[in-house]
Design an enzyme around this catalytic site. Structure first.
Site, mmCIF file in Angstrom:
data_model
loop_
_atom_site.group_PDB
_atom_site.id
_atom_site.type_symbol
_atom_site.label_atom_id
_atom_site.label_comp_id
_atom_site.label_asym_id
_atom_site.label_seq_id
_atom_site.Cartn_x
_atom_site.Cartn_y
_atom_site.Cartn_z
ATOM 1 N N LEU A 1 34.005 33.280 36.506
ATOM 2 C CA LEU A 1 32.987 32.325 37.394
ATOM 3 C C LEU A 1 33.693 32.314 38.574
ATOM 4 O O LEU A 1 33.047 32.257 39.700
ATOM 5 C CB LEU A 1 32.819 31.092 36.731
ATOM 6 C CG LEU A 1 31.749 30.885 35.428
ATOM 7 C CD1 LEU A 1 31.792 29.322 35.098
ATOM 8 C CD2 LEU A 1 30.637 31.261 36.270
ATOM 9 N N ASP A 2 35.021 32.456 38.826
ATOM 10 C CA ASP A 2 35.801 32.230 39.960
ATOM 11 C C ASP A 2 35.519 33.575 41.053
ATOM 12 O O ASP A 2 35.444 33.512 41.949
ATOM 13 C CB ASP A 2 37.385 31.904 39.972
ATOM 14 C CG ASP A 2 38.028 33.129 38.925
ATOM 15 O OD1 ASP A 2 37.319 33.836 38.211
ATOM 16 O OD2 ASP A 2 39.269 33.285 38.956
HETATM 17 N N1 ATP Z 1 51.172 25.207 46.731
HETATM 18 C C1 ATP Z 1 51.180 25.962 45.935
HETATM 19 N N2 ATP Z 1 51.331 25.949 44.437
HETATM 20 C C2 ATP Z 1 51.407 26.823 43.542
HETATM 21 N N3 ATP Z 1 51.208 28.284 44.019
HETATM 22 C C3 ATP Z 1 51.038 28.730 45.153
HETATM 23 C C4 ATP Z 1 50.923 27.492 46.116
HETATM 24 N N4 ATP Z 1 50.695 28.297 47.448
HETATM 25 C C5 ATP Z 1 50.690 29.578 46.932
HETATM 26 N N5 ATP Z 1 50.937 29.570 45.698
HETATM 27 C C6 ATP Z 1 50.939 31.219 45.061
HETATM 28 O O1 ATP Z 1 49.797 31.240 44.400
HETATM 29 C C7 ATP Z 1 49.873 32.010 43.102
HETATM 30 C C8 ATP Z 1 48.703 31.411 42.230
HETATM 31 O O2 ATP Z 1 47.561 31.602 42.582
HETATM 32 P P1 ATP Z 1 46.481 30.893 42.742
HETATM 33 O O3 ATP Z 1 46.589 29.367 42.791
HETATM 34 O O4 ATP Z 1 45.252 31.609 43.518
HETATM 35 O O5 ATP Z 1 45.742 31.072 41.254
HETATM 36 P P2 ATP Z 1 46.020 30.683 39.709
HETATM 37 O O6 ATP Z 1 45.436 29.085 39.328
HETATM 38 O O7 ATP Z 1 47.533 30.679 39.476
HETATM 39 O O8 ATP Z 1 45.209 31.793 38.925
HETATM 40 P P3 ATP Z 1 43.823 32.171 38.971
HETATM 41 O O9 ATP Z 1 43.164 31.563 39.987
HETATM 42 O O10 ATP Z 1 44.144 33.582 39.013
HETATM 43 O O11 ATP Z 1 43.473 31.727 37.681
HETATM 44 C C9 ATP Z 1 51.227 32.025 42.598
HETATM 45 O O12 ATP Z 1 51.764 32.935 42.354
HETATM 46 C C10 ATP Z 1 51.921 31.188 44.033
HETATM 47 O O13 ATP Z 1 52.829 32.378 44.262
HETATM 48 C C1 PAU Z 2 40.276 37.511 35.429
HETATM 49 C C2 PAU Z 2 40.255 36.038 35.680
HETATM 50 C C3 PAU Z 2 41.605 35.443 34.897
HETATM 51 C C4 PAU Z 2 40.681 35.662 37.242
HETATM 52 O O1 PAU Z 2 41.038 34.304 37.512
HETATM 53 C C5 PAU Z 2 38.917 35.057 35.509
HETATM 54 O O2 PAU Z 2 38.139 35.593 36.546
HETATM 55 C C6 PAU Z 2 38.447 35.330 34.215
HETATM 56 O O3 PAU Z 2 38.980 34.807 33.189
HETATM 57 N N1 PAU Z 2 37.425 36.537 33.881
HETATM 58 C C7 PAU Z 2 36.936 36.788 32.793
HETATM 59 C C8 PAU Z 2 36.906 38.053 32.398
HETATM 60 C C9 PAU Z 2 36.263 38.876 33.212
HETATM 61 O O4 PAU Z 2 35.885 38.545 34.660
HETATM 62 O O5 PAU Z 2 35.880 40.217 33.062
HETATM 63 K K K Z 3 41.365 32.709 41.258
#
Ligand code: ATP
Ligand code: PAU
Ligand code: K
Length: 249
Positions: A101-102
């Site tokens: 969904l993201d």
């Molecule tokens: N304030 C912050 N706190 C934590 N991580 C940060 C911050 N700013 C930048 N980052 C970076 O963001 C990355 C995490 O990415 P993001 O927050 O986009 O997604 P996530 O929640 O970890 O994962 P996803 O969205 O893929 O499920 C980390 O690798 C880190 O380097």
């Molecule tokens: C790929 C991530 C982990 C990125 O945040 C998320 O979009 C997710 O869990 N997706 C489900 C699998 C897919 O998008 O095919």
């Molecule tokens: K994300």
């Protein structure tokens, strides 16, 4: 006041806006439900009456968070859900409900802003990329490990790769061949990400020539920006899509 949440695998990105299309009052990144509630409680504002959120966490985890928010603030929670088509975009997955969904919201947001073909690259725990044609067809995308996963896999599955976060940060001051473990690993993983981004651009050019917009988002967006300085960095792209998926008027 409206609380907006993007619940990723590692972090929760949050912000408070005044009204559905209104000014941003505050925002941040937290690593737990408790930290989120504490951060919002610490704001010197009227508590949010509504919340809209997107989550790629499990159903149970997301319900737990929503319940905790209702308990803490007495607000009404709206959750983004999967769709076959929305905002002029058709979901390209064979099973549309399986597309993260993201990713869906980020590409809705990208298409809304660009109004033409676009590629959306999101660098978080995972790195994802999605392609949308000028007519709003989602062509699909790619998923690979993000920087934290790449380096942790190396640390976990080797015996002699060990280093601390401070030296990791120093190692990335250049991308010359590394002359220490930390430099070799950090720069190697960074170059893998750069290669990923460059391949996405190659594919986009093969489809559309120069007639597309590249969006970069996610916590590690700066890593992709290094190889595509002309791209549009939109840190809150998921929230742009969230407003489309969960209108609150
Ligand atoms: N304030 C912050 N706190 C934590 N991580 C940060 C911050 N700013 C930048 N980052 C970076 O963001 C990355 C995490 O990415 P993001 O927050 O986009 O997604 P996530 O929640 O970890 O994962 P996803 O969205 O893929 O499920 C980390 O690798 C880190 O380097
Ligand atoms: C790929 C991530 C982990 C990125 O945040 C998320 O979009 C997710 O869990 N997706 C489900 C699998 C897919 O998008 O095919
Ligand atoms: K994300």
């Amino acid at each position: 006041m409206i609380l907006e949440l993007d619940c990723g695998n590692s972090f929760i990105k949050w912000r408070v806006i005044r009204s559905p299309a209104g000014a941003i009052v505050s925002g941040g990144v937290v690593d737990s439900d408790q930290a989120l509630i504490a951060a919002v409680q610490a704001l010197q504002i009227e508590p949010p009456a509504r919340c809209r959120l997107v989550s790629v966490r499990t159903e149970d985890e997301t319900t737990l968070l929503a319940d905790a928010l209702v308990f803490a603030f007495g607000l009404v929670v709206t959750r983004a859900s999967a769709a076959q088509a929305l905002g002029g975009v058709t979901n390209g997955y064979v099973e549309f409900e399986r597309l993260g969904l993201d990713r869906w919201l980020a590409l809705l947001g990208g298409y809304h802003l660009a109004k033409r073909a676009c590629v959306v690259i999101d660098l978080g725990t995972a790195v994802t990329s999605d392609f949308v044609s000028a007519t709003g067809e989602h062509l699909g995308g790619f998923i690979c490990p993000g920087m934290p996963l790449m380096r942790n896999q190396l640390r976990t599955h080797t015996r002699r790769i060990r280093y601390d976060d401070a030296s990791a940060e120093r190692a990335l001051s250049s991308l010359e061949p590394g002359c220490s473990t930390v430099e070799a690993v950090e720069r190697g993983c960074m170059l893998m990400l750069h290669g990923f981004v460059l391949t996405q651009i190659e594919q986009a050019r093969a489809y559309w020539g120069e007639d597309f917009t590249l969006f970069i988002t996610g916590g590690d967006a700066s890593m992709a920006h290094q190889v595509a300085p002309w791209a549009r960095v939109v840190p809150d792209l998921v929230f742009v899509g969230l407003a489309i998926a969960c209108p609150l008027d």
